[in-house]
Design an enzyme around this catalytic site. Structure first.
Site, PDB file in Angstrom:
ATOM      1  N   PHE A   1      19.705  46.873 -35.548  1.00 51.09           N
ATOM      2  CA  PHE A   1      19.852  45.673 -36.357  1.00 51.09           C
ATOM      3  C   PHE A   1      19.030  45.827 -37.623  1.00 51.09           C
ATOM      4  O   PHE A   1      17.835  46.122 -37.555  1.00 51.09           O
ATOM      5  CB  PHE A   1      19.381  44.438 -35.579  1.00 51.09           C
ATOM      6  CG  PHE A   1      20.286  44.094 -34.433  1.00 51.09           C
ATOM      7  CD1 PHE A   1      21.267  43.128 -34.583  1.00 51.09           C
ATOM      8  CD2 PHE A   1      20.172  44.745 -33.217  1.00 51.09           C
ATOM      9  CE1 PHE A   1      22.121  42.823 -33.538  1.00 51.09           C
ATOM     10  CE2 PHE A   1      21.014  44.447 -32.159  1.00 51.09           C
ATOM     11  CZ  PHE A   1      21.996  43.485 -32.320  1.00 51.09           C
TER      12      PHE A   1
ATOM     13  N   CYS B   1      18.764  33.853 -47.742  1.00 52.90           N
ATOM     14  CA  CYS B   1      20.107  33.351 -47.485  1.00 52.90           C
ATOM     15  C   CYS B   1      20.474  32.363 -48.585  1.00 52.90           C
ATOM     16  O   CYS B   1      19.596  31.702 -49.142  1.00 52.90           O
ATOM     17  CB  CYS B   1      20.159  32.661 -46.118  1.00 52.90           C
ATOM     18  SG  CYS B   1      21.829  32.143 -45.627  1.00 52.90           S
TER      19      CYS B   1
ATOM     20  N   CYS C   1      20.763  26.179 -43.370  1.00 55.30           N
ATOM     21  CA  CYS C   1      21.270  25.483 -42.196  1.00 55.30           C
ATOM     22  C   CYS C   1      20.109  24.912 -41.385  1.00 55.30           C
ATOM     23  O   CYS C   1      19.141  25.628 -41.100  1.00 55.30           O
ATOM     24  CB  CYS C   1      22.087  26.431 -41.335  1.00 55.30           C
ATOM     25  SG  CYS C   1      23.484  27.155 -42.223  1.00 55.30           S
TER      26      CYS C   1
ATOM     27  N   CYS D   1      19.184  26.943 -38.181  1.00 52.76           N
ATOM     28  CA  CYS D   1      18.918  28.385 -38.266  1.00 52.76           C
ATOM     29  C   CYS D   1      17.756  28.760 -37.356  1.00 52.76           C
ATOM     30  O   CYS D   1      16.704  28.123 -37.372  1.00 52.76           O
ATOM     31  CB  CYS D   1      18.607  28.789 -39.706  1.00 52.76           C
ATOM     32  SG  CYS D   1      18.409  30.572 -39.895  1.00 52.76           S
ATOM     33  N   ASP D   2      17.954  29.809 -36.546  1.00 53.80           N
ATOM     34  CA  ASP D   2      16.922  30.238 -35.606  1.00 53.80           C
ATOM     35  C   ASP D   2      16.228  31.519 -36.043  1.00 53.80           C
ATOM     36  O   ASP D   2      15.553  32.172 -35.261  1.00 53.80           O
ATOM     37  CB  ASP D   2      17.515  30.410 -34.198  1.00 53.80           C
ATOM     38  CG  ASP D   2      18.563  31.516 -34.124  1.00 53.80           C
ATOM     39  OD1 ASP D   2      18.921  32.090 -35.176  1.00 53.80           O
ATOM     40  OD2 ASP D   2      19.021  31.804 -33.019  1.00 53.80           O
ATOM     41  N   THR D   3      16.379  31.881 -37.321  1.00 57.39           N
ATOM     42  CA  THR D   3      15.825  33.134 -37.808  1.00 57.39           C
ATOM     43  C   THR D   3      14.850  32.878 -38.949  1.00 57.39           C
ATOM     44  O   THR D   3      15.193  32.221 -39.925  1.00 57.39           O
ATOM     45  CB  THR D   3      16.952  34.060 -38.312  1.00 57.39           C
ATOM     46  OG1 THR D   3      17.896  34.251 -37.267  1.00 57.39           O
ATOM     47  CG2 THR D   3      16.410  35.400 -38.743  1.00 57.39           C
TER      48      THR D   3
ATOM     49  N   GLU E   1      27.213  40.559 -39.841  1.00 51.02           N
ATOM     50  CA  GLU E   1      27.261  39.158 -39.436  1.00 51.02           C
ATOM     51  C   GLU E   1      26.953  38.354 -40.690  1.00 51.02           C
ATOM     52  O   GLU E   1      25.838  38.406 -41.210  1.00 51.02           O
ATOM     53  CB  GLU E   1      26.241  38.882 -38.333  1.00 51.02           C
ATOM     54  CG  GLU E   1      26.576  39.619 -37.048  1.00 51.02           C
ATOM     55  CD  GLU E   1      25.606  39.316 -35.919  1.00 51.02           C
ATOM     56  OE1 GLU E   1      24.637  38.562 -36.118  1.00 51.02           O
ATOM     57  OE2 GLU E   1      25.828  39.867 -34.824  1.00 51.02           O
TER      58      GLU E   1
ATOM     59  N   HIS F   1      20.923  37.770 -25.483  1.00 53.62           N
ATOM     60  CA  HIS F   1      19.602  38.349 -25.738  1.00 53.62           C
ATOM     61  C   HIS F   1      18.496  37.317 -25.499  1.00 53.62           C
ATOM     62  O   HIS F   1      17.411  37.665 -25.038  1.00 53.62           O
ATOM     63  CB  HIS F   1      19.522  38.918 -27.158  1.00 53.62           C
ATOM     64  CG  HIS F   1      19.872  37.948 -28.232  1.00 53.62           C
ATOM     65  ND1 HIS F   1      21.152  37.457 -28.415  1.00 53.62           N
ATOM     66  CD2 HIS F   1      19.122  37.352 -29.181  1.00 53.62           C
ATOM     67  CE1 HIS F   1      21.162  36.619 -29.429  1.00 53.62           C
ATOM     68  NE2 HIS F   1      19.943  36.526 -29.906  1.00 53.62           N
TER      69      HIS F   1
END
Length: 181
Positions: A24, A30, A34, A37-39, A93, A175
Protein backbone atom coordinates in the site's frame (compact mmCIF):
# COMPACT_ATOMS: atom_id res chain seq x y z
CA UNK A 1 8.62 14.46 -5.51
CA UNK A 2 5.43 13.00 -4.11
CA UNK A 3 4.03 13.42 -0.60
CA UNK A 4 3.70 9.98 0.97
CA UNK A 5 1.84 9.34 4.21
CA UNK A 6 3.03 5.75 4.54
CA UNK A 7 4.09 2.66 2.62
CA UNK A 8 3.30 -0.72 4.12
CA UNK A 9 2.83 -4.37 3.19
CA UNK A 10 -0.37 -6.12 4.25
CA UNK A 11 -3.47 -7.85 2.91
CA UNK A 12 -6.12 -5.96 0.97
CA UNK A 13 -8.96 -5.77 3.45
CA UNK A 14 -11.80 -4.41 1.29
CA UNK A 15 -13.65 -4.92 -1.96
CA UNK A 16 -12.94 -7.24 -4.86
CA UNK A 17 -9.33 -8.12 -3.95
CA UNK A 18 -9.98 -8.83 -0.24
CA UNK A 19 -7.32 -11.15 1.15
CA UNK A 20 -4.72 -10.45 -1.54
CA UNK A 21 -1.21 -9.52 -0.34
CA UNK A 22 -0.39 -5.98 -1.45
CA UNK A 23 1.98 -3.09 -0.97
CA UNK A 24 0.00 0.00 0.00
CA UNK A 25 1.33 3.39 -1.03
CA UNK A 26 -0.75 5.94 0.88
CA UNK A 27 -0.50 9.46 -0.50
CA UNK A 28 -1.06 12.54 1.66
CA UNK A 29 -3.86 15.02 1.20
CA UNK A 30 -7.31 14.91 -0.32
CA UNK A 31 -9.53 17.27 -2.27
CA UNK A 32 -12.59 16.24 -0.23
CA UNK A 33 -13.23 16.47 3.50
CA UNK A 34 -15.50 13.57 4.41
CA UNK A 35 -16.78 13.59 7.98
CA UNK A 36 -16.39 9.80 8.21
CA UNK A 37 -12.82 9.56 6.89
CA UNK A 38 -10.88 7.01 8.94
CA UNK A 39 -7.43 7.90 7.61
CA UNK A 40 -4.99 10.44 9.02
CA UNK A 41 -3.58 11.37 5.63
CA UNK A 42 -2.49 15.02 5.89
CA UNK A 43 0.98 14.31 7.25
CA UNK A 44 3.68 12.79 5.12
CA UNK A 45 7.20 12.81 3.78
CA UNK A 46 8.35 13.97 0.38
CA UNK A 47 9.78 11.03 -1.55
CA UNK A 48 11.29 10.74 -4.99
CA UNK A 49 10.00 8.20 -7.48
CA UNK A 50 13.31 6.37 -7.08
CA UNK A 51 12.76 6.03 -3.32
CA UNK A 52 9.18 4.85 -3.80
CA UNK A 53 10.15 2.33 -6.49
CA UNK A 54 12.99 0.99 -4.35
CA UNK A 55 10.49 0.20 -1.57
CA UNK A 56 8.02 -1.27 -4.07
CA UNK A 57 10.70 -3.46 -5.65
CA UNK A 58 11.58 -4.94 -2.23
CA UNK A 59 8.00 -6.08 -1.61
CA UNK A 60 7.23 -9.70 -2.55
CA UNK A 61 3.62 -8.89 -3.52
CA UNK A 62 2.82 -8.26 -7.16
CA UNK A 63 -0.16 -6.03 -6.28
CA UNK A 64 0.37 -2.38 -5.35
CA UNK A 65 -2.56 -0.31 -4.04
CA UNK A 66 -2.32 3.44 -4.49
CA UNK A 67 -4.51 4.99 -1.81
CA UNK A 68 -4.77 8.03 0.35
CA UNK A 69 -6.02 10.66 0.95
CA UNK A 70 -6.58 10.98 -2.77
CA UNK A 71 -3.85 9.34 -4.88
CA UNK A 72 -5.09 10.78 -8.19
CA UNK A 73 -3.73 14.14 -7.06
CA UNK A 74 -0.21 12.71 -7.09
CA UNK A 75 0.15 10.06 -9.80
CA UNK A 76 0.74 10.23 -13.53
CA UNK A 77 1.45 7.92 -16.47
CA UNK A 78 5.18 7.79 -15.74
CA UNK A 79 4.59 6.67 -12.14
CA UNK A 80 2.25 3.83 -13.17
CA UNK A 81 4.60 2.85 -16.01
CA UNK A 82 7.51 2.61 -13.57
CA UNK A 83 5.50 0.34 -11.25
CA UNK A 84 4.70 -1.87 -14.25
CA UNK A 85 8.38 -1.89 -15.23
CA UNK A 86 9.25 -3.45 -11.85
CA UNK A 87 6.54 -6.08 -12.33
CA UNK A 88 3.68 -4.67 -10.26
CA UNK A 89 -0.08 -4.87 -10.81
CA UNK A 90 -1.30 -1.35 -10.09
CA UNK A 91 -4.59 -0.73 -8.28
CA UNK A 92 -5.94 2.62 -7.20
CA UNK A 93 -8.56 3.52 -4.61
CA UNK A 94 -9.91 6.92 -5.60
CA UNK A 95 -12.90 9.15 -4.93
CA UNK A 96 -13.18 9.45 -8.72
CA UNK A 97 -13.08 13.24 -8.92
CA UNK A 98 -9.90 13.27 -11.07
CA UNK A 99 -8.80 11.10 -13.96
CA UNK A 100 -6.24 8.36 -13.41
CA UNK A 101 -3.62 7.02 -15.83
CA UNK A 102 -5.16 4.76 -18.47
CA UNK A 103 -2.59 2.03 -17.76
CA UNK A 104 -3.83 1.57 -14.17
CA UNK A 105 -4.72 -2.13 -13.90
CA UNK A 106 -7.64 -1.88 -11.44
CA UNK A 107 -9.69 1.18 -10.51
CA UNK A 108 -11.74 1.22 -7.33
CA UNK A 109 -14.00 4.25 -7.21
CA UNK A 110 -15.31 5.17 -3.79
CA UNK A 111 -17.56 8.12 -4.65
CA UNK A 112 -18.22 10.67 -1.94
CA UNK A 113 -21.07 12.72 -3.41
CA UNK A 114 -18.88 14.73 -5.80
CA UNK A 115 -19.09 14.29 -9.59
CA UNK A 116 -17.17 11.25 -10.88
CA UNK A 117 -14.71 12.07 -13.67
CA UNK A 118 -13.46 8.56 -14.49
CA UNK A 119 -13.68 7.00 -17.94
CA UNK A 120 -13.28 3.46 -16.56
CA UNK A 121 -14.17 1.89 -13.22
CA UNK A 122 -13.57 -1.73 -12.23
CA UNK A 123 -15.38 -1.62 -8.90
CA UNK A 124 -17.54 0.88 -7.07
CA UNK A 125 -17.18 0.78 -3.30
CA UNK A 126 -19.59 3.05 -1.43
CA UNK A 127 -19.07 3.71 2.26
CA UNK A 128 -22.61 3.61 3.65
CA UNK A 129 -23.10 5.95 6.58
CA UNK A 130 -26.82 5.24 6.84
CA UNK A 131 -29.92 6.50 5.11
CA UNK A 132 -28.30 8.12 2.08
CA UNK A 133 -29.47 7.28 -1.43
CA UNK A 134 -26.80 5.05 -2.96
CA UNK A 135 -28.85 3.84 -5.91
CA UNK A 136 -27.42 6.46 -8.34
CA UNK A 137 -24.01 4.80 -7.89
CA UNK A 138 -25.38 1.65 -9.54
CA UNK A 139 -25.39 3.60 -12.81
CA UNK A 140 -21.60 3.90 -12.69
CA UNK A 141 -20.27 1.35 -15.18
CA UNK A 142 -18.29 -1.15 -13.14
CA UNK A 143 -17.74 -4.89 -12.88
CA UNK A 144 -18.91 -4.92 -9.26
CA UNK A 145 -20.76 -2.61 -6.89
CA UNK A 146 -19.90 -2.91 -3.20
CA UNK A 147 -21.60 -1.35 -0.19
CA UNK A 148 -19.38 -1.05 2.86
CA UNK A 149 -20.30 -0.29 6.47
CA UNK A 150 -18.76 2.92 7.79
CA UNK A 151 -15.82 1.86 9.98
CA UNK A 152 -17.59 -1.44 10.81
CA UNK A 153 -20.21 0.47 12.83
CA UNK A 154 -23.40 -0.22 10.86
CA UNK A 155 -22.83 -3.69 9.43
CA UNK A 156 -26.34 -5.00 10.23
CA UNK A 157 -27.91 -2.00 8.50
CA UNK A 158 -25.77 -2.55 5.39
CA UNK A 159 -26.58 -6.27 5.28
CA UNK A 160 -30.31 -5.49 5.54
CA UNK A 161 -29.99 -2.93 2.74
CA UNK A 162 -28.18 -5.38 0.45
CA UNK A 163 -30.77 -8.07 1.08
CA UNK A 164 -33.41 -5.63 -0.17
CA UNK A 165 -31.19 -4.38 -3.02
CA UNK A 166 -29.29 -7.43 -4.32
CA UNK A 167 -27.47 -5.47 -7.02
CA UNK A 168 -24.99 -4.61 -4.26
CA UNK A 169 -22.31 -6.84 -2.75
CA UNK A 170 -20.99 -6.54 0.79
CA UNK A 171 -17.50 -5.20 1.42
CA UNK A 172 -16.19 -5.47 4.96
CA UNK A 173 -13.06 -3.86 6.32
CA UNK A 174 -11.60 -7.26 7.16
CA UNK A 175 -8.25 -5.75 8.08
CA UNK A 176 -9.99 -3.97 10.98
CA UNK A 177 -11.81 -7.16 12.02
CA UNK A 178 -8.58 -9.16 12.18
CA UNK A 179 -6.41 -6.35 13.57
CA UNK A 180 -3.93 -5.65 10.77
CA UNK A 181 -3.08 -2.48 8.82
Amino acid sequence: MRKINEIFYSLQGEGYHTGTPALFIRFSGCNLKCSFCDTEHEEGDWMSDEEIMAKAAQCPAKMVVLTGGEPSLWIDDAFVDELHRIGKYVCIETNGTHSVPDATDWITCSPKGAPVALKRIDEVKVVYTGGEDVEPYLSLPARAHFLQPCSCKNTKEVVAYILKHPQWRLSLQTHKWIGIL
